[in-house]
Design a protein around this motif. Structure first.
Motif, short mmCIF file in Angstrom:
data_model
loop_
_atom_site.label_atom_id
_atom_site.label_comp_id
_atom_site.label_asym_id
_atom_site.label_seq_id
_atom_site.Cartn_x
_atom_site.Cartn_y
_atom_site.Cartn_z
N PRO A 187 0.86 -1.14 -0.05
CA PRO A 187 0.04 0.10 -0.19
C PRO A 187 0.80 1.29 0.09
CG PRO A 187 -0.05 -1.24 2.08
CD PRO A 187 0.56 -1.89 0.96
N ALA A 188 0.33 2.18 -0.64
CA ALA A 188 1.24 3.60 -0.83
C ALA A 188 1.15 4.22 0.49
CB ALA A 188 0.33 4.56 -1.70
N ALA A 189 2.45 4.73 0.77
CA ALA A 189 2.32 5.29 2.22
C ALA A 189 1.35 6.52 2.43
CB ALA A 189 3.79 6.22 2.35
N PRO A 190 0.82 6.77 3.52
CA PRO A 190 -0.31 7.74 3.73
C PRO A 190 0.52 9.04 3.54
CG PRO A 190 0.28 6.72 5.82
CD PRO A 190 1.15 5.82 4.71
N PRO A 191 -0.41 10.11 3.47
CA PRO A 191 0.22 11.54 3.17
C PRO A 191 0.81 12.07 4.57
CG PRO A 191 -2.07 11.34 2.39
CD PRO A 191 -1.86 10.00 2.95
N ARG A 192 1.73 12.93 4.32
CA ARG A 192 2.38 13.48 5.69
C ARG A 192 1.43 14.07 6.61
NH1 ARG A 192 6.38 13.66 8.95
NH2 ARG A 192 7.40 15.85 9.35
N GLN A 193 0.28 14.83 6.26
CA GLN A 193 -0.67 15.25 7.11
C GLN A 193 -1.06 13.91 8.13
OE1 GLN A 193 -3.54 16.58 4.34
NE2 GLN A 193 -2.31 18.28 3.60
N GLU A 194 -1.40 12.80 7.19
CA GLU A 194 -2.09 11.76 8.18
C GLU A 194 -1.16 11.39 9.34
OE1 GLU A 194 -4.17 8.72 5.99
OE2 GLU A 194 -5.08 10.05 4.69
N VAL A 195 0.15 11.08 8.76
CA VAL A 195 1.26 10.56 9.77
C VAL A 195 1.27 11.68 10.91
CG1 VAL A 195 3.57 10.22 9.86
CG2 VAL A 195 2.41 9.41 7.93
N LEU A 196 1.24 12.94 10.66
CA LEU A 196 1.55 13.83 11.61
C LEU A 196 0.21 13.92 12.53
CD1 LEU A 196 2.70 17.01 9.99
CD2 LEU A 196 4.31 15.56 11.75
N LEU A 197 -0.97 13.62 12.09
CA LEU A 197 -2.25 13.66 12.85
C LEU A 197 -2.15 12.38 13.72
CD1 LEU A 197 -4.91 15.10 10.54
CD2 LEU A 197 -4.00 15.67 12.78
N GLU A 198 -1.78 11.29 13.05
CA GLU A 198 -1.77 9.94 14.08
C GLU A 198 -0.45 10.19 15.21
OE1 GLU A 198 -0.54 6.89 11.16
OE2 GLU A 198 -2.65 6.81 10.27
N GLU A 199 0.47 10.91 14.97
CA GLU A 199 1.56 11.11 15.84
C GLU A 199 1.05 12.05 17.11
OE1 GLU A 199 5.10 12.50 14.08
OE2 GLU A 199 5.47 10.95 12.88
N ILE A 200 0.09 12.95 16.73
CA ILE A 200 -0.41 13.76 17.73
C ILE A 200 -1.65 12.86 18.51
CG2 ILE A 200 -2.09 15.82 17.94
CD1 ILE A 200 -0.60 17.16 15.43
N ARG A 201 -2.16 12.17 17.77
CA ARG A 201 -3.31 11.41 18.48
C ARG A 201 -2.60 10.54 19.44
NH1 ARG A 201 -5.40 6.89 14.91
NH2 ARG A 201 -3.45 6.20 15.64
N ASP A 202 -1.59 9.95 19.02
CA ASP A 202 -0.90 8.73 19.98
C ASP A 202 -0.29 9.42 21.15
OD1 ASP A 202 -1.57 6.96 18.16
OD2 ASP A 202 0.51 6.77 17.06
N LEU A 203 0.41 10.92 21.07
CA LEU A 203 0.78 11.60 22.27
C LEU A 203 -0.33 12.06 23.10
CD1 LEU A 203 3.36 14.15 20.34
CD2 LEU A 203 3.97 12.19 22.21
N LEU A 204 -1.59 12.40 22.62
CA LEU A 204 -2.39 12.74 23.43
C LEU A 204 -2.91 11.56 24.26
CD1 LEU A 204 -4.52 15.24 21.17
CD2 LEU A 204 -3.29 15.57 23.03
N LYS A 205 -3.02 10.27 23.61
CA LYS A 205 -3.37 9.11 24.10
C LYS A 205 -2.58 8.78 25.26
CE LYS A 205 -6.06 6.52 20.79
NZ LYS A 205 -6.04 5.15 20.01
N SER A 206 -1.10 8.84 25.15
CA SER A 206 -0.21 8.38 26.20
C SER A 206 -0.20 9.46 27.29
CB SER A 206 1.30 8.52 25.57
OG SER A 206 1.67 9.82 25.15
N ARG A 207 -0.40 10.67 27.07
CA ARG A 207 -0.64 11.93 28.30
C ARG A 207 -1.99 11.58 28.97
NH1 ARG A 207 0.70 17.61 25.87
NH2 ARG A 207 2.82 17.05 25.47
N GLY A 208 -3.12 10.91 28.40
CA GLY A 208 -4.49 10.90 28.99
C GLY A 208 -4.67 9.64 29.76
#
Length: 142
Positions: A121-142
């Motif tokens: 599968p093609a690599a997801p766009p850079r925006q989605e990768v950044l949003l996933e990283e932000i989501r994972d950081l928020l999950k780890s804090r909360g």
């Protein structure tokens, strides 16, 4: 109505069918020659000189003719079951040959119709990768 008939007659399937029937008729002649001239003589020798095409049963009482041709010439009613045996052998050979032809055609068709091997599968766009990283950081804090 004439227009509809013309459309029907010139449709690709009808033309293919006509070509198939013509080739089938030619193929039948080849198979009949194969059976009558090549296969049946050795089978007859192996079975003690038997010629299936001359096997018949006289349907009326009286003197039996020497051959099927003589019986037909004399007008004697006979069952020519030897010719029927030859026809069965012809049919078996034609069916067997057509089985192999259809089998090979199906293999070729599958080979051409199979989809190409799936690519990674093609690599997801850079925006989605950044949003996933932000989501994972928020999950780890909360």
């Amino acid at each position: 109505m004439l227009k509809e008939f013309r459309e029907f007659a010139l449709r690709g399937n009808v033309v293919d069918l006509a070509v198939g029937i013509i080739i089938g008729a030619a193929f039948t002649g080849i198979v009949q020659s194969l059976v009558n001239d090549i296969i049946m003589p050795p089978v007859g020798v192996l079975m003690g000189g038997i010629d299936f095409s001359n096997y018949f049963l006289v349907l009326q009482s009286g003197e039996a003719p020497a051959s099927l041709a003589a019986a037909k010439e004399a007008g004697v009613p006979v069952l020519g079951y030897g010719k029927f045996i030859n026809a069965l052998i012809n049919f078996a050979i034609v069916a067997w040959a057509l089985f192999f032809v259809v089998r090979q055609m199906n293999r070729l068709r599958r080979r051409f119709e199979e989809p190409e091997t799936p690519k990674a599968p093609a690599a997801p766009p850079r925006q989605e990768v950044l949003l996933e990283e932000i989501r994972d950081l928020l999950k780890s804090r909360g």
